[in-house]
Design a protein around this motif. Sequence first.
Motif, PDB file in Angstrom:
ATOM      1  N   ASN A 101       0.848  -1.198   0.001  1.00 39.81           N
ATOM      2  CA  ASN A 101       0.004  -0.083   0.039  1.00 39.81           C
ATOM      3  C   ASN A 101       0.883   1.292  -0.032  1.00 39.81           C
ATOM      4  O   ASN A 101       1.873   1.405   0.977  1.00 39.81           O
ATOM      5  N   SER A 102       0.516   2.188  -0.768  1.00 44.74           N
ATOM      6  CA  SER A 102       1.341   3.602  -0.885  1.00 44.74           C
ATOM      7  C   SER A 102       0.822   4.652  -0.122  1.00 44.74           C
ATOM      8  O   SER A 102       1.287   5.646   0.058  1.00 44.74           O
ATOM      9  N   ASP A 103      -0.309   4.076   0.488  1.00 44.33           N
ATOM     10  CA  ASP A 103      -0.850   5.313   1.496  1.00 44.33           C
ATOM     11  C   ASP A 103      -0.262   5.342   2.797  1.00 44.33           C
ATOM     12  O   ASP A 103       0.577   4.711   3.148  1.00 44.33           O
ATOM     13  N   ARG A 104      -0.645   6.505   3.551  1.00 42.69           N
ATOM     14  CA  ARG A 104      -0.120   6.738   4.800  1.00 42.69           C
ATOM     15  C   ARG A 104      -1.043   7.332   5.551  1.00 42.69           C
ATOM     16  O   ARG A 104      -2.205   7.626   5.443  1.00 42.69           O
ATOM     17  N   PHE A 105      -1.111   6.854   7.022  1.00 37.75           N
ATOM     18  CA  PHE A 105      -1.913   6.931   8.080  1.00 37.75           C
ATOM     19  C   PHE A 105      -1.192   7.757   9.094  1.00 37.75           C
ATOM     20  O   PHE A 105      -0.057   7.239   9.460  1.00 37.75           O
ATOM     21  N   LEU A 106      -1.589   9.064   9.303  1.00 39.14           N
ATOM     22  CA  LEU A 106      -0.660   9.855  10.250  1.00 39.14           C
ATOM     23  C   LEU A 106       0.511  10.286   9.802  1.00 39.14           C
ATOM     24  O   LEU A 106       1.535  10.294  10.625  1.00 39.14           O
ATOM     25  N   GLY A 107       0.676  10.264   8.470  1.00 43.98           N
ATOM     26  CA  GLY A 107       2.098  10.451   7.750  1.00 43.98           C
ATOM     27  C   GLY A 107       2.941   9.353   8.032  1.00 43.98           C
ATOM     28  O   GLY A 107       4.125   9.608   7.653  1.00 43.98           O
ATOM     29  N   VAL A 108       2.578   8.181   8.371  1.00 44.36           N
ATOM     30  CA  VAL A 108       3.597   6.941   8.568  1.00 44.36           C
ATOM     31  C   VAL A 108       3.117   6.052   7.140  1.00 44.36           C
ATOM     32  O   VAL A 108       1.665   5.878   7.503  1.00 44.36           O
ATOM     33  N   PRO A 109       3.911   5.421   6.436  1.00 46.47           N
ATOM     34  CA  PRO A 109       3.399   4.554   5.363  1.00 46.47           C
ATOM     35  C   PRO A 109       2.737   3.354   5.983  1.00 46.47           C
ATOM     36  O   PRO A 109       3.032   2.770   7.138  1.00 46.47           O
ATOM     37  N   ILE A 110       1.570   2.777   5.403  1.00 47.80           N
ATOM     38  CA  ILE A 110       0.885   1.728   5.836  1.00 47.80           C
ATOM     39  C   ILE A 110       1.910   0.305   6.241  1.00 47.80           C
ATOM     40  O   ILE A 110       1.587  -0.086   7.108  1.00 47.80           O
ATOM     41  N   PRO A 111       2.647  -0.047   5.023  1.00 43.68           N
ATOM     42  CA  PRO A 111       3.401  -0.984   5.312  1.00 43.68           C
ATOM     43  C   PRO A 111       4.469  -0.875   6.620  1.00 43.68           C
ATOM     44  O   PRO A 111       4.815  -1.933   7.428  1.00 43.68           O
ATOM     45  N   LEU A 112       4.874   0.459   7.052  1.00 43.25           N
ATOM     46  CA  LEU A 112       5.406   0.561   8.337  1.00 43.25           C
ATOM     47  C   LEU A 112       4.609   0.305   9.491  1.00 43.25           C
ATOM     48  O   LEU A 112       4.856  -0.280  10.651  1.00 43.25           O
ATOM     49  N   TRP A 113       3.452   0.585   9.284  1.00 39.14           N
ATOM     50  CA  TRP A 113       2.407   0.371  10.290  1.00 39.14           C
ATOM     51  C   TRP A 113       2.220  -1.083  10.737  1.00 39.14           C
ATOM     52  O   TRP A 113       2.000  -1.503  11.712  1.00 39.14           O
ATOM     53  N   SER A 114       2.397  -1.815   9.301  1.00 38.53           N
ATOM     54  CA  SER A 114       2.534  -3.363   9.504  1.00 38.53           C
ATOM     55  C   SER A 114       3.625  -3.842  10.604  1.00 38.53           C
ATOM     56  O   SER A 114       3.360  -4.823  11.712  1.00 38.53           O
ATOM     57  N   ILE A 115       4.610  -3.392  10.516  1.00 40.66           N
ATOM     58  CA  ILE A 115       5.788  -3.757  11.421  1.00 40.66           C
ATOM     59  C   ILE A 115       5.563  -2.981  12.464  1.00 40.66           C
ATOM     60  O   ILE A 115       6.035  -3.548  13.643  1.00 40.66           O
ATOM     61  N   ILE A 116       4.958  -1.847  12.844  1.00 42.36           N
ATOM     62  CA  ILE A 116       4.750  -1.319  13.910  1.00 42.36           C
ATOM     63  C   ILE A 116       3.766  -2.425  14.832  1.00 42.36           C
ATOM     64  O   ILE A 116       4.113  -2.639  16.059  1.00 42.36           O
ATOM     65  N   MET A 117       2.695  -2.843  14.179  1.00 38.13           N
ATOM     66  CA  MET A 117       1.995  -3.736  14.963  1.00 38.13           C
ATOM     67  C   MET A 117       2.581  -5.088  15.214  1.00 38.13           C
ATOM     68  O   MET A 117       2.563  -5.330  16.440  1.00 38.13           O
ATOM     69  N   LEU A 118       3.448  -5.515  14.268  1.00 34.31           N
ATOM     70  CA  LEU A 118       4.249  -6.786  14.475  1.00 34.31           C
ATOM     71  C   LEU A 118       5.225  -6.445  15.820  1.00 34.31           C
ATOM     72  O   LEU A 118       5.171  -7.369  16.851  1.00 34.31           O
ATOM     73  N   ASN A 119       5.950  -5.319  15.746  1.00 35.74           N
ATOM     74  CA  ASN A 119       6.994  -5.241  16.818  1.00 35.74           C
ATOM     75  C   ASN A 119       6.328  -5.258  18.289  1.00 35.74           C
ATOM     76  O   ASN A 119       6.666  -5.576  19.127  1.00 35.74           O
ATOM     77  N   THR A 120       5.235  -4.370  18.153  1.00 40.90           N
ATOM     78  CA  THR A 120       4.445  -4.136  19.298  1.00 40.90           C
ATOM     79  C   THR A 120       3.753  -5.425  19.940  1.00 40.90           C
ATOM     80  O   THR A 120       4.084  -5.703  21.118  1.00 40.90           O
ATOM     81  N   PHE A 121       3.347  -6.298  19.030  1.00 38.62           N
ATOM     82  CA  PHE A 121       2.906  -7.397  19.476  1.00 38.62           C
ATOM     83  C   PHE A 121       4.026  -8.314  20.158  1.00 38.62           C
ATOM     84  O   PHE A 121       3.927  -8.950  20.936  1.00 38.62           O
TER      85      PHE A 121
END
Lengths: 455, 363
Positions: free
Chosen positions: B216-236
Amino acid sequence: MAAHVLEVKRKLDERYLARQRWARAAWVYGAMLALAVFFIGPFYVAYLGSLKDNPLEWPFRYSFAQTQPKNWSAAWRLGQLGAGNPWTGGFAPGANIPFQVSYFVEDGQEPQTPVVTVPTRRAGAGLGAIFDEVQAAQYARVSAVQEVGRRSAVVGGQPGQIITYSFTITYEGQGPRAARLPLDIEAPRGQVYYSATLDPNRLERRGRVASWDSAAPGFLGYTFRNYVRVFNEARDPNTGASFFLRWTLNTFLVCVAVVLTTLLFASLAGYALARMYFPGKNYLFAFVVFTMTVPAQAIFISNYLVLRDLGLLGSLWGMVVWSAVGAGAVFIMKQFFESIPREIEEAALIDGASPITTFFRIIIPMATPALGALTILTFQGMWNEFFKAAVVLSGQQANYTLPLGLSFFRSAYGVAGDWGLMLASAFLSMIPIIILFVVFQRYFVEGVSTSALKG
Amino acid sequence: MLRSQRIEALYALLFLAPFLIHLGVFFVFAFARTLGFSFTDKTLIGQSYQIVGFANYVQLFQDPRFIAALTHSVSFMLIVTTLQTFLALSMAAILNQRLRGITFFRTVYYIPSVLSSAAVTVIAIWFFQKTGFLNTFVGWIGSVAPVLLAFLAIFVLAQALQVGWERMRGLPVTFTDPALATISLAVGLALTWLLAALGVVVPREAQPPEFTWLTNSDRFLGVPIPLWSIIMLNTFTTIPTLMLIFLAGLQDIPKSIYEAAAIDGASPLQQFFSVTVPMLRPVTFLVITLSLIGTLQMFDQVALMGDAAPLDSIIVLAYYVYNNVFSGEGRVGLASAAAIILAALTFAIVLLQRALGISEKAH
């Protein structure tokens, strides 16, 4: 009278409080269960995915061919018939495999006998594709397909008939053993696959074509098909040896070597820091604690060049030398040595024993609990080490450790979307750590909380 | 210095020698050399190199990929630290009970932290595929949303009615009274089941997933969606470790303080904010520091993602350094400069912690 009322009120209060306590405990247990599902659930569904023929299927099914006991026993029996091997199956001389398949035909259509073929099929899209394997198609003989029964039924709201056909696949004469017996059954238009001795791996063309990777898979070959493929398909193009076994062995060797060096060097250094007097000791210790915060990614460039100059790039020794002893391990051992009483070693020193004798004869035997914890933490850390492996071992596939191997699989099989094999290899690589964790969980859990708080 | 002292110092040196040599070569020398390289134009394949002053640092800040890596690293660090500190603390507060079987649950929760980042990341990439389990789950929630909402509404209504009734009788019950909530739960389940069976509320048809996480090339709160995936993974994967540290801290808080607060009429929530949070401040401090340093080093997940996600949407500082050394001609000079910036960020966090830690003690 008043005393009586108070008595009743007290009893009510007690009952009320007990009710509260029970209800609160129930909610807490519920919350804990929900958390357990949150932490374990993703692994469970991924494990289900690793058993599937297509882990990316949509909608997601929790129950499928590989989870059904009916298929387990059929796969076991067919494996035995195919090669006398109920576990991983195969196709060997003398095999005689009876097979049944049923098709649904709507009323008003004339049923026709389906076509049974044993196709030539290469294993997988990735690394296995370059190897020549014995093809069952060359040796298999399929008997004439005979109708053995028909009954009327309603499927999907349509009245019609279910027709069952039977045939046998035989291996006559002498020849090599084939690892798999691929099977395709194609029915004419209008007929839909209904059931078979063993559920097929794939259904194509609206249920007309049913396809099996092996009609004699054995229990493991069917249920844990992707796991067996990890060993069979991913092999070294030069030697033909299984990559995964090699990587597992490599990881074990690195872990054992690093555990040994860490135990020796960290306990020596930890003892010196805890018990001996020398100038600048406190500064040195503060520096050691400080180095623990600096990321390896910030200083690896020089380490890479040092290992290159030593000729250790691409070699497991490079991993061992780089990880021989860590500041964290020294820290743990120092904390431990400070916690044991001083009198014993002082007695030994007064008796005239040298510090080296005292250390190996008296201190080390007393330190077994700490050494045990350090062994487990170091082993786990090395088993999971990805960054150092990526720097040292790059490009030498035969020398990979498991984490780097998984990364290699991900790029080799990711293109083809072969998620079954990738998920299976991920789960296989976890097994040793899971065993270690189940046996020594106390060390893991306590190690984290105590060492972190003291630091 | 006495002779015996000198002998002891010599022995200490002997004992420390292997560790000191290793530390000297793989840390002190490595750090000094990285600092030195950062002022040169050294490459991995080239033999000679020249001193170029601060040119590498200037070049870094003109490289859009470095700017992306830096912003990703900093936002990753801040988001993950916030999320995991908050979640780990809430979970530890729930788990801080003296109940039978609690050790078993603690052990189970720790599993995601024990497994290798490589294996967990491979599984996570499957999870984040378009038809992977995350989209399946989100779609399922969406389709049963009417039933869930009906259940929640009935549950809250039943609880409100009961609490109102008890208060009318003069009993001082709180809205979160567990015994009444159990009854509300049973009522909610029964009524929802009835409504579903009668066909009043029906789950919607699940739609095939459309949302892509990794490409996904979109951003959420200025952070790319793929990085959000890693954020979720790392938090978990890191919550369990931090949760255990919090638990150890929670168990050091004397029970008597809670009892005193309960006698004064503090609800569990008030107890949490007025007793637990202040008493846990040193532990929270430690957890935040560990988390900030740890998230800044994040490398494995990005490297394992490989071509599953566009590099520019997930690149972080640690991977930027690695990538510059091991791609093309191997720009060691530039990579060293980036590594020094990564180290400097870490130092800044440690120094900040020290500074705040001292003021903490002074209070």
